[in-house]
Design an enzyme around this catalytic site. Sequence first.
Site, short mmCIF file in Angstrom:
data_model
loop_
_atom_site.label_atom_id
_atom_site.label_comp_id
_atom_site.label_asym_id
_atom_site.label_seq_id
_atom_site.Cartn_x
_atom_site.Cartn_y
_atom_site.Cartn_z
N LYS A 185 1.21 -1.52 0.37
CA LYS A 185 0.03 -0.10 -0.07
C LYS A 185 1.05 0.97 -0.12
O LYS A 185 1.81 1.08 -0.04
CB LYS A 185 -1.09 0.34 1.42
CG LYS A 185 -1.76 -1.06 1.74
CD LYS A 185 -2.58 -1.64 0.52
CE LYS A 185 -3.13 -2.91 0.83
NZ LYS A 185 -4.64 -2.90 -0.04
N VAL A 186 -0.19 2.08 -0.25
CA VAL A 186 1.16 4.04 -0.60
C VAL A 186 2.07 4.05 1.34
O VAL A 186 2.84 4.26 0.95
CB VAL A 186 -0.34 4.25 -0.52
CG1 VAL A 186 0.87 6.20 -0.30
CG2 VAL A 186 -0.81 4.67 -2.32
#
Length: 369
Positions: free
Chosen positions: A186-187
């Site tokens: 994920k970011v």
Amino acid sequence: MTTRVWDYLPEYENEREDILDAVDTVFRSGQLVFGPSVRGFEEEFAAYHGLAHSVGVDNGTNALVLALRALGVRPGDEVVTVSNTAAPTVIAIDQVGATPVFVDVHERNYLMDVSQVEAAITPRTTCLLPVHLYGQCVDLAPLEALAAKHGIPILEDCAQSHGARQNGRIAGATGKAAAFSFYPTKVLGAYGDGGAVVTDDADVDAELRRLRYYGMDKQYYVVQTPGHNSRLDEVHAEILRRKLRRLDGYLEARRKVAARYAEALSDTDLILPSVEPGNDHVYYVYVVRHPRRDAILEALQAYDISLNISYRWPVHTMSGFAHLGYGPGSLPVTERLADEIFSLPMYSSLSEDLQDKVISALREVLRTV
Ligand SMILES: *Cc1c(COP(=O)(O)O)cnc(C)c1O
């Protein structure tokens, strides 16, 4: 070497001393569970969103499960969401015994088509669950208006949209609660599993804290409503704390990759991501579209580049959700998309060399398919 669609190793080499120091800090603290790192991360993550509360949990799926329960979603209720999402969005609804009700996505941005939501609301609807898929926010103003009109809370699925903004407002600050995942890709990713729920509501916060800790009130150690064991690990919390300070830099790096892809591919017949007015996209994945997707992917195999499809099988077409009764053709945009989209390699430490390798391979292949 294969160009991977995602790779954490370049980032780890850049940040190794800090990550190892985070691990050592926790191991030397004498508190392996619910210590200063979880508390610190929760405060800092809430502050990043301009919200009062953040509750660390063990993963993004359980962030959704606990948030649904804390918002009062009960067995037999209906939750309006989309089928073009990661399966865990829908699994979380199933886990609380509620029924997912799907609306189609928008032809241009592949996100929830908010104009279809009102028709999906019934007397049993107790939550609206927009997914800010790929790193861009669902059109929130009309959804907020609907939520207010019908008195139904919004739960934002922010697992792919850390730091994204719409008209200046950060993803996660519109709903009554918002769920995040810190799965490594994920970011904002941990070095293992993690998740969080953010909210401005003190009662929701208190309920989330009980639910993640067996349902126990930590002051009295009694259970009123049986809960879960969904603790965020202290080690991941400390790593996330360090990485949160660098989050805006990661977003900038992702946007730079996206801008380079867009510039290099704008004269091809690939359909590139559409950034809607007022949105700051964070490009969790860089999704492109082409009617001859499968031929392109096959031709690209000769170039040793690994590509993803997010998502090849819409959730409503999976056999585990056949009982919901959404046959072929029930969500036409979602189904068409699934045959035409694919994702290019995207992560904040993706080198320009690898970007160029992807770009030139794609340009060659597009000439032949
Ligand atoms: C990753 C993801 C989840 C689930 O998060 P986990 O940490 O893997 O449990 C939920 N929703 C969306 C949209 C996701 O991308």
